[in-house]
Scaffold this motif. Structure first.
Motif, short mmCIF file in Angstrom:
data_model
loop_
_atom_site.label_atom_id
_atom_site.label_comp_id
_atom_site.label_asym_id
_atom_site.label_seq_id
_atom_site.Cartn_x
_atom_site.Cartn_y
_atom_site.Cartn_z
N LEU A 2 0.84 -1.19 0.00
CA LEU A 2 0.00 0.00 0.00
C LEU A 2 0.87 1.24 0.00
CD1 LEU A 2 -2.73 -0.98 2.59
CD2 LEU A 2 -2.83 -1.13 0.12
N SER A 3 0.44 2.23 -0.75
CA SER A 3 1.11 3.52 -0.74
C SER A 3 0.60 4.29 0.47
CB SER A 3 0.81 4.27 -2.04
OG SER A 3 -0.55 4.65 -2.06
N PRO A 4 1.22 5.44 0.80
CA PRO A 4 0.73 6.22 1.95
C PRO A 4 -0.74 6.59 1.84
CG PRO A 4 2.88 7.01 1.25
CD PRO A 4 2.44 5.98 0.23
N SER A 5 -1.26 6.72 0.62
CA SER A 5 -2.66 7.09 0.46
C SER A 5 -3.58 5.89 0.62
CB SER A 5 -2.89 7.73 -0.92
OG SER A 5 -2.61 6.78 -1.94
N GLY A 6 -2.99 4.67 0.75
CA GLY A 6 -3.79 3.48 0.94
C GLY A 6 -4.07 2.75 -0.36
N ALA A 7 -3.63 3.26 -1.49
CA ALA A 7 -3.86 2.61 -2.77
C ALA A 7 -2.74 1.62 -3.05
CB ALA A 7 -3.91 3.66 -3.88
N GLN A 8 -3.08 0.53 -3.73
CA GLN A 8 -2.07 -0.44 -4.10
C GLN A 8 -1.18 0.16 -5.18
OE1 GLN A 8 -3.42 -4.07 -5.94
NE2 GLN A 8 -1.66 -5.20 -5.20
N THR A 9 0.13 -0.16 -5.14
CA THR A 9 1.05 0.33 -6.15
C THR A 9 1.64 -0.85 -6.92
OG1 THR A 9 2.90 0.30 -4.60
CG2 THR A 9 1.69 2.37 -4.81
N SER A 10 2.09 -0.59 -8.13
CA SER A 10 2.81 -1.59 -8.90
C SER A 10 4.14 -1.86 -8.21
CB SER A 10 3.07 -1.09 -10.33
OG SER A 10 1.86 -0.82 -10.99
N GLN A 11 4.66 -3.07 -8.38
CA GLN A 11 5.95 -3.44 -7.82
C GLN A 11 6.86 -3.91 -8.94
OE1 GLN A 11 6.95 -3.13 -4.45
NE2 GLN A 11 5.08 -1.92 -4.55
N LEU A 12 8.14 -3.60 -8.80
CA LEU A 12 9.13 -3.95 -9.80
C LEU A 12 10.07 -4.98 -9.19
CD1 LEU A 12 9.74 -3.24 -12.68
CD2 LEU A 12 10.95 -1.22 -11.91
N LEU A 13 10.03 -6.22 -9.70
CA LEU A 13 10.89 -7.29 -9.20
C LEU A 13 12.14 -7.37 -10.06
CD1 LEU A 13 8.24 -10.09 -8.58
CD2 LEU A 13 9.03 -8.31 -7.03
N VAL A 14 13.27 -7.66 -9.42
CA VAL A 14 14.57 -7.70 -10.09
C VAL A 14 15.09 -9.14 -10.08
CG1 VAL A 14 16.92 -6.81 -10.09
CG2 VAL A 14 15.07 -5.40 -9.20
N GLU A 15 15.56 -9.60 -11.22
CA GLU A 15 16.19 -10.91 -11.31
C GLU A 15 17.50 -10.75 -12.05
OE1 GLU A 15 16.85 -14.61 -10.45
OE2 GLU A 15 15.00 -13.67 -9.82
N GLN A 32 4.69 -6.09 -11.38
CA GLN A 32 3.56 -6.79 -10.79
C GLN A 32 2.55 -5.80 -10.25
OE1 GLN A 32 5.00 -9.55 -7.81
NE2 GLN A 32 5.05 -11.18 -9.33
N GLY A 33 1.29 -6.16 -10.38
CA GLY A 33 0.21 -5.34 -9.87
C GLY A 33 -1.09 -5.80 -10.50
N SER A 34 -2.19 -5.24 -10.04
CA SER A 34 -3.46 -5.59 -10.66
C SER A 34 -3.52 -4.89 -12.01
CB SER A 34 -4.62 -5.18 -9.76
OG SER A 34 -4.62 -3.78 -9.58
N GLY A 35 -4.57 -5.14 -12.74
CA GLY A 35 -4.66 -4.54 -14.07
C GLY A 35 -4.16 -5.52 -15.12
N PRO A 37 -1.84 -7.33 -17.59
CA PRO A 37 -0.40 -7.48 -17.74
C PRO A 37 0.12 -6.91 -19.06
CG PRO A 37 -1.35 -9.52 -16.92
CD PRO A 37 -2.49 -8.62 -17.27
N GLY A 38 -0.63 -7.06 -20.14
CA GLY A 38 -0.19 -6.58 -21.44
C GLY A 38 -0.26 -5.07 -21.60
N ALA A 39 -0.76 -4.38 -20.57
CA ALA A 39 -0.90 -2.92 -20.65
C ALA A 39 0.12 -2.22 -19.76
CB ALA A 39 -2.31 -2.51 -20.26
N THR A 40 1.25 -2.87 -19.52
CA THR A 40 2.30 -2.28 -18.69
C THR A 40 3.01 -1.16 -19.45
OG1 THR A 40 2.67 -4.40 -17.60
CG2 THR A 40 4.43 -2.76 -17.42
N THR A 41 3.19 -0.02 -18.81
CA THR A 41 3.96 1.09 -19.38
C THR A 41 5.28 1.17 -18.65
OG1 THR A 41 1.92 2.29 -19.89
CG2 THR A 41 3.98 3.56 -19.91
N TRP A 42 6.38 1.21 -19.39
CA TRP A 42 7.73 1.27 -18.82
C TRP A 42 8.30 2.66 -18.95
CZ3 TRP A 42 9.67 -2.62 -16.03
CH2 TRP A 42 9.08 -3.88 -16.17
N TYR A 43 9.07 3.06 -17.93
CA TYR A 43 9.76 4.36 -17.94
C TYR A 43 11.23 4.14 -17.63
CZ TYR A 43 5.04 6.22 -17.67
OH TYR A 43 3.73 6.50 -17.92
N LYS A 44 12.07 4.87 -18.32
CA LYS A 44 13.51 4.83 -18.08
C LYS A 44 13.96 6.27 -17.86
CE LYS A 44 17.90 3.66 -20.25
NZ LYS A 44 18.39 4.99 -20.60
N PRO A 70 -2.25 -0.22 -15.31
CA PRO A 70 -3.52 0.48 -15.11
C PRO A 70 -4.19 0.06 -13.81
CG PRO A 70 -3.36 -0.37 -17.34
CD PRO A 70 -2.19 -0.93 -16.59
N GLY A 71 -4.56 1.04 -13.01
CA GLY A 71 -5.25 0.77 -11.76
C GLY A 71 -4.33 0.65 -10.55
#
Length: 106
Positions: A2-15, A32-35, A37-44, A70-71
């Motif tokens: 949960l984020s400070p606002s109580g909303a779930q956040t996406s998580q980034l796992l490293v391998e 990882q997160g709800s929403g 899977p094929g609608a993931t947006t990546w930022y660098k 999303p979500g």
């Protein structure tokens, strides 16, 4: 999580699961997160990177990566370096009093 606002956040796992991640380890990031899977947006480095798409990527450039599903919103950042010598810690939550293995690699 949960984020400070109580909303779930996406998580980034490293391998492999070590931080900082280094290019010479052939790093894979998984968002990882709800929403959808094929609608993931990546930022660098704060800029949208590539097309909307898969929930995992193989990293070929150093930088700071985040993802958005999303979500669930933006994940915490993961930095991938190309340093020749690194001191790594496990890529998991550590609490005071935990025994931890450090890796010095070059």
């Amino acid at each position: 999580p949960l984020s400070p606002s109580g909303a779930q956040t996406s998580q980034l796992l490293v391998e492999p699961p070590w931080r900082p991640a280094v290019l010479w380890d052939r790093v894979t990031l998984t968002c990882q997160g709800s929403g959808t899977p094929g609608a993931t947006t990546w930022y660098k480095d704060g800029q949208r990177w590539g097309q909307q798409g898969p929930s995992h990527i193989s990293v070929t450039e150093r930088g700071t990566y985040t993802c958005d599903r999303p979500g669930t919103g933006l994940s915490p950042p993961v930095t991938v370096s190309d340093d020749h010598l690194v001191l790594q810690v496990p890529a998991r939550a550590l609490l005071e009093g935990d025994t931890v293995t450090l890796r010095c690699r070059g």
